[in-house]
Design a protein around this motif. Sequence first.
Motif, PDB file in Angstrom:
ATOM      1  N   THR A  69      -8.218   7.593  25.215  1.00 27.67           N
ATOM      2  CA  THR A  69      -9.149   7.502  26.346  1.00 27.67           C
ATOM      3  C   THR A  69      -8.824   8.515  27.435  1.00 27.67           C
ATOM      4  OG1 THR A  69      -7.798   5.738  27.305  1.00 27.67           O
ATOM      5  CG2 THR A  69      -9.662   5.065  25.919  1.00 27.67           C
ATOM      6  N   ALA A  70      -7.576   8.964  27.517  1.00 26.06           N
ATOM      7  CA  ALA A  70      -7.168   9.928  28.538  1.00 26.06           C
ATOM      8  C   ALA A  70      -7.397  11.375  28.103  1.00 26.06           C
ATOM      9  CB  ALA A  70      -5.698   9.722  28.894  1.00 26.06           C
ATOM     10  N   CYS A  71      -7.719  11.580  26.835  1.00 25.17           N
ATOM     11  CA  CYS A  71      -7.944  12.945  26.331  1.00 25.17           C
ATOM     12  C   CYS A  71      -9.232  13.518  26.909  1.00 25.17           C
ATOM     13  CB  CYS A  71      -8.032  12.953  24.806  1.00 25.17           C
ATOM     14  SG  CYS A  71      -6.460  12.650  23.985  1.00 25.17           S
ATOM     15  N   GLU A  72      -9.308  14.841  26.869  1.00 26.39           N
ATOM     16  CA  GLU A  72     -10.507  15.539  27.336  1.00 26.39           C
ATOM     17  C   GLU A  72     -11.141  16.290  26.179  1.00 26.39           C
ATOM     18  OE1 GLU A  72      -9.368  17.981  30.652  1.00 26.39           O
ATOM     19  OE2 GLU A  72      -8.843  16.263  31.895  1.00 26.39           O
ATOM     20  N   GLN A  78     -11.414   9.634  20.838  1.00 28.63           N
ATOM     21  CA  GLN A  78     -11.229   9.705  19.392  1.00 28.63           C
ATOM     22  C   GLN A  78     -10.038   8.833  18.987  1.00 28.63           C
ATOM     23  OE1 GLN A  78     -13.337  11.371  17.207  1.00 28.63           O
ATOM     24  NE2 GLN A  78     -14.506  11.469  19.119  1.00 28.63           N
ATOM     25  N   LEU A  79     -10.052   8.380  17.742  1.00 25.16           N
ATOM     26  CA  LEU A  79      -8.913   7.626  17.220  1.00 25.16           C
ATOM     27  C   LEU A  79      -7.659   8.491  17.249  1.00 25.16           C
ATOM     28  CD1 LEU A  79     -10.527   5.891  14.119  1.00 25.16           C
ATOM     29  CD2 LEU A  79      -9.814   4.788  16.257  1.00 25.16           C
ATOM     30  N   VAL A  80      -6.541   7.895  17.659  1.00 30.70           N
ATOM     31  CA  VAL A  80      -5.278   8.633  17.665  1.00 30.70           C
ATOM     32  C   VAL A  80      -4.826   8.883  16.221  1.00 30.70           C
ATOM     33  CG1 VAL A  80      -2.856   8.576  18.363  1.00 30.70           C
ATOM     34  CG2 VAL A  80      -4.630   7.794  19.948  1.00 30.70           C
ATOM     35  N   VAL A  81      -4.990   7.873  15.354  1.00 27.66           N
ATOM     36  CA  VAL A  81      -4.657   8.068  13.943  1.00 27.66           C
ATOM     37  C   VAL A  81      -5.637   9.101  13.377  1.00 27.66           C
ATOM     38  CG1 VAL A  81      -4.559   7.007  11.659  1.00 27.66           C
ATOM     39  CG2 VAL A  81      -3.654   5.777  13.639  1.00 27.66           C
ATOM     40  N   GLY A  82      -5.092  10.146  12.803  1.00 25.40           N
ATOM     41  CA  GLY A  82      -5.903  11.238  12.277  1.00 25.40           C
ATOM     42  C   GLY A  82      -6.059  12.391  13.254  1.00 25.40           C
ATOM     43  N   MET A  83      -5.609  12.198  14.495  1.00 29.49           N
ATOM     44  CA  MET A  83      -5.742  13.232  15.518  1.00 29.49           C
ATOM     45  C   MET A  83      -4.653  14.294  15.380  1.00 29.49           C
ATOM     46  SD  MET A  83      -5.797  12.783  19.648  1.00 29.49           S
ATOM     47  CE  MET A  83      -7.404  12.006  19.626  1.00 29.49           C
ATOM     48  N   GLU A  84      -5.057  15.541  15.515  1.00 24.39           N
ATOM     49  CA  GLU A  84      -4.103  16.648  15.509  1.00 24.39           C
ATOM     50  C   GLU A  84      -3.448  16.717  16.879  1.00 24.39           C
ATOM     51  OE1 GLU A  84      -4.816  20.603  13.440  1.00 24.39           O
ATOM     52  OE2 GLU A  84      -5.142  21.094  15.559  1.00 24.39           O
ATOM     53  N   PRO A 104      -1.012  11.810  23.429  1.00 22.93           N
ATOM     54  CA  PRO A 104      -2.181  10.929  23.455  1.00 22.93           C
ATOM     55  C   PRO A 104      -2.086   9.807  24.485  1.00 22.93           C
ATOM     56  CG  PRO A 104      -1.313  11.146  21.220  1.00 22.93           C
ATOM     57  CD  PRO A 104      -0.325  11.760  22.151  1.00 22.93           C
ATOM     58  N   ASN A 105      -0.892   9.538  24.996  1.00 24.59           N
ATOM     59  CA  ASN A 105      -0.743   8.488  26.009  1.00 24.59           C
ATOM     60  C   ASN A 105      -1.376   8.879  27.341  1.00 24.59           C
ATOM     61  OD1 ASN A 105       0.633   6.650  24.384  1.00 24.59           O
ATOM     62  ND2 ASN A 105       2.573   7.682  24.775  1.00 24.59           N
ATOM     63  N   ASN A 106      -1.319  10.177  27.679  1.00 32.75           N
ATOM     64  CA  ASN A 106      -1.880  10.606  28.965  1.00 32.75           C
ATOM     65  C   ASN A 106      -2.894  11.736  28.829  1.00 32.75           C
ATOM     66  OD1 ASN A 106      -0.344  12.966  28.647  1.00 32.75           O
ATOM     67  ND2 ASN A 106       1.343  12.174  29.873  1.00 32.75           N
ATOM     68  N   GLY A 107      -3.145  12.199  27.616  1.00 30.38           N
ATOM     69  CA  GLY A 107      -4.136  13.250  27.382  1.00 30.38           C
ATOM     70  C   GLY A 107      -3.668  14.643  27.752  1.00 30.38           C
ATOM     71  N   SER A 108      -2.424  14.794  28.160  1.00 37.01           N
ATOM     72  CA  SER A 108      -1.911  16.107  28.578  1.00 37.01           C
ATOM     73  C   SER A 108      -1.566  16.972  27.376  1.00 37.01           C
ATOM     74  CB  SER A 108      -0.661  15.936  29.446  1.00 37.01           C
ATOM     75  OG  SER A 108      -0.974  15.256  30.631  1.00 37.01           O
ATOM     76  N   VAL A 109      -1.808  18.271  27.521  1.00 37.84           N
ATOM     77  CA  VAL A 109      -1.476  19.259  26.496  1.00 37.84           C
ATOM     78  C   VAL A 109      -0.401  20.170  27.071  1.00 37.84           C
ATOM     79  CG1 VAL A 109      -2.348  21.150  25.067  1.00 37.84           C
ATOM     80  CG2 VAL A 109      -3.812  19.160  25.546  1.00 37.84           C
ATOM     81  N   TYR A 110       0.651  20.376  26.284  1.00 38.22           N
ATOM     82  CA  TYR A 110       1.786  21.183  26.713  1.00 38.22           C
ATOM     83  C   TYR A 110       2.035  22.312  25.729  1.00 38.22           C
ATOM     84  CZ  TYR A 110       2.709  16.871  29.302  1.00 38.22           C
ATOM     85  OH  TYR A 110       2.592  15.772  30.110  1.00 38.22           O
ATOM     86  N   SER A 111       2.654  23.387  26.206  1.00 32.00           N
ATOM     87  CA  SER A 111       3.175  24.402  25.294  1.00 32.00           C
ATOM     88  C   SER A 111       4.286  23.734  24.495  1.00 32.00           C
ATOM     89  CB  SER A 111       3.737  25.597  26.066  1.00 32.00           C
ATOM     90  OG  SER A 111       2.713  26.237  26.782  1.00 32.00           O
ATOM     91  N   CYS A 112       4.549  24.254  23.295  1.00 37.72           N
ATOM     92  CA  CYS A 112       5.493  23.548  22.430  1.00 37.72           C
ATOM     93  C   CYS A 112       6.252  24.515  21.532  1.00 37.72           C
ATOM     94  CB  CYS A 112       4.703  22.560  21.570  1.00 37.72           C
ATOM     95  SG  CYS A 112       5.673  21.642  20.378  1.00 37.72           S
ATOM     96  N   TYR A 113       7.482  24.147  21.245  1.00 39.93           N
ATOM     97  CA  TYR A 113       8.213  24.767  20.147  1.00 39.93           C
ATOM     98  C   TYR A 113       8.997  23.684  19.430  1.00 39.93           C
ATOM     99  CZ  TYR A 113      12.831  24.926  22.455  1.00 39.93           C
ATOM    100  OH  TYR A 113      14.025  24.598  23.037  1.00 39.93           O
TER     101      TYR A 113
END
Length: 143
Positions: A69-72, A78-84, A104-113
């Motif tokens: 629900t917090a995603c944009e 969208q369902l979390v199961v199956g989500m990239e 998915p808990n807060n909808g935030s997207v971060y850079s990652c390694y």
Amino acid sequence: MKIIARSIALFLVFFAFSLQAQTSPVGLWKTIDDETGEAKSYVRITEKNGKLYGKVEKLLLKPQDTRCTACEGDKKDQLVVGMEILSGLEKDGDAWEDGEILDPNNGSVYSCYIEMENTDKLKVRGYIGFSLLGRTQYWYRVK
């Protein structure tokens, strides 16, 4: 003598392939909740066109029909199961970098390694701007 040399060569080839497979992050991983230390979900990491991607395969602490629900954008509700949640990680030496991770808990997207600690432990670092400003999780291979 030729048979012995061929046998040794075959052994080395198979050993190299098994070693490479063990150090690859491709596979199923158990994520751990930072606050409780409990297993939170299973994420399957796959490789496509030289990049790594990860999808939530199963939730362990929430119902399977939990939505983001917090995603944009296209992930909203969208369902979390199956989500990239991992995307675009490219190999750079021993690490996979320049990707993104979604919380998915807060909808935030971060850079990652990500980086293999050993064959069954994966270091996952999400950050904003500089990798020093972020959070590290350890994921464990599901066997």
